[in-house]
Design a protein around this motif. Structure first.
Motif, mmCIF file in Angstrom:
data_model
loop_
_atom_site.group_PDB
_atom_site.id
_atom_site.type_symbol
_atom_site.label_atom_id
_atom_site.label_comp_id
_atom_site.label_asym_id
_atom_site.label_seq_id
_atom_site.Cartn_x
_atom_site.Cartn_y
_atom_site.Cartn_z
ATOM 1 N N ILE A 1 2.752 8.632 7.761
ATOM 2 C CA ILE A 1 4.040 8.191 8.029
ATOM 3 C C ILE A 1 4.726 9.517 8.153
ATOM 4 O O ILE A 1 5.817 9.152 9.421
ATOM 5 C CB ILE A 1 4.935 7.633 6.397
ATOM 6 C CG1 ILE A 1 4.056 6.260 6.348
ATOM 7 C CG2 ILE A 1 6.096 6.895 7.124
ATOM 8 C CD1 ILE A 1 4.695 6.028 5.370
ATOM 9 N N MET B 1 4.973 2.113 3.055
ATOM 10 C CA MET B 1 5.349 2.141 4.861
ATOM 11 C C MET B 1 7.638 2.741 4.266
ATOM 12 O O MET B 1 7.545 3.074 2.993
ATOM 13 C CB MET B 1 5.795 1.079 4.923
ATOM 14 C CG MET B 1 6.201 0.001 4.002
ATOM 15 S SD MET B 1 6.300 -1.539 4.015
ATOM 16 C CE MET B 1 4.632 -2.333 3.765
ATOM 17 N N THR B 2 7.810 2.992 5.523
ATOM 18 C CA THR B 2 9.694 3.657 5.284
ATOM 19 C C THR B 2 9.963 2.094 4.094
ATOM 20 O O THR B 2 9.945 1.049 4.597
ATOM 21 C CB THR B 2 9.577 3.680 6.779
ATOM 22 O OG1 THR B 2 9.867 2.427 7.464
ATOM 23 C CG2 THR B 2 9.092 4.684 7.269
ATOM 24 N N LYS C 1 10.450 -0.220 7.611
ATOM 25 C CA LYS C 1 10.042 -1.270 7.597
ATOM 26 C C LYS C 1 9.523 -2.337 6.408
ATOM 27 O O LYS C 1 9.315 -3.488 6.616
ATOM 28 C CB LYS C 1 8.247 -0.892 8.405
ATOM 29 C CG LYS C 1 7.324 -1.301 7.959
ATOM 30 C CD LYS C 1 6.444 -0.324 8.578
ATOM 31 C CE LYS C 1 4.913 -2.412 9.179
ATOM 32 N NZ LYS C 1 3.638 -1.338 9.531
#
Length: 132
Positions: free
Chosen positions: A38, A113-114, A117
């Motif tokens: 990431i 994930m971020t 997202k």
């Protein structure tokens, strides 16, 4: 032995940034690989590679600096959810880091994930850390 590998990873990167090292070595785990991926996608690090040494896997992370003064791209890294106090967030209440100038890394049922997202997919999860 380290009990919190994510905090260890963030601390190693933070320390290497402070003394302007080009490369930092981190023990490889599934979580550290996902977080490093990431960081690369979001442009916080240049690159990383995995290498083996005495049957142990390590990540070699190339840190990214800007300008001739070599200011680190990563200004701050904050661990949010800790082993003693887990922090979870619903999809509608995911944190915004510096008004979306930074990222929050979320561990969800669909992977790490971020925050952007996760919000797009409409899923919440454990808030691991903030990076800006």
């Amino acid at each position: 032995m380290v009990t919190d590998t994510i905090s260890d990873m963030l601390t190693r990167i933070r320390n290497a940034n402070m003394i302007k090292h080009q490369i930092v070595q981190i023990p490889a785990t599934k979580m550290s690989k996902a977080i490093t991926n990431i960081l690369k996608e979001e442009g916080f690090i240049e690159d990383y590679e995995i290498y083996m040494e005495n049957s142990y896997q390590f990540l070699l992370i190339s840190l990214k600096y800007k300008g001739k003064s070599r200011e680190p791209v990563i200004c701050k890294m904050v661990r949010v959810s800790k082993p003693g106090l887990r922090v979870y967030s619903k999809s509608k209440k995911l944190p915004k880091v510096l008004d979306n100038l930074g990222i929050a890394i979320i561990s969800t049922s669909k992977g790490v994930m971020t925050n952007l997202k996760a919000k797009e997919l409409g899923i919440g999860g454990e808030v691991l850390c903030y990076i800006w």
